[in-house]
Design an enzyme around this catalytic site. Sequence first.
Site: not given
Length: 279
Positions: A82, A202
């Site tokens: 990520d 996100h």
Amino acid sequence: MTLVTLKDVLQPALQQGYAVGGLVCLGWEDMRAYVAAAEAENCPVILQAGPGCRAHTPLPVLGKMFRHLAEQASVPVVAHLDHGYTYDECSEALDSGFTSLMFDGSRKPLADNIKETRQIVEIAHKSGISCEGEIGFVGYSGGEESAGTDPAEAAQFAAETGVDAMAISVGNVHLQQDKEGGLDEARIAAIQAATSVPLVIHGGSGVPVAQRNALAKNTNICKFNIGTELRMAFGAALREAVNSDPERFDRVSILKETHDPVMAAARIVLRNLKGETID
């Protein structure tokens, strides 16, 4: 072994109208609880190693931890980098056994973001794994402000990079502890009209639960990254374990008590993203 790529789990989600949880990991205790939660809910899970996690544990170690959990799991598990910020970092994750790379060039000018993301897509696809990119900047609660995703730029980004998933900025922010406000559904619809690439949110912890559920069912948003609310569950469980016995000092004994509460919190997140209504 149920280690899979991001594309392996997002394409069925796109076609069948649900989303997969990208659960942000900080250590062994939470990643193990997340896999247990996914098994209990009989759904895939994306284990995510973000910058904070990587600052604490090296990528080669994280890759082995993720792969070990996947080998034992009865459900599909994605080992996901990520917010990789450099080519070298993404390359190291690939070499460490990750099955998905997220390159974050969202702070860069569009042309540079496209060029650098495409390079990561190329090395990922050459190795048979997936790549997520980001267009539009997702800000931070109490920190950097967001820059919303332009639908035309999103379409260009998707077409020119070949990403398997695209993170967008539509009112979401990282590290948000409450669920006030919500996402800009008109902007989401405009982006979805411009590209068929699976979309990623996100900062999913700050999105109202009912909206997560609805967007998972009715849009091309196939992945919600969830970190803050699960870290809060871990912190509460750890605090309770420590305070329950001031004389106890063995960390394994203390940390063991975080498993069930974190697993329970993760189950609620995953169940909701599958399309089930959570009271």
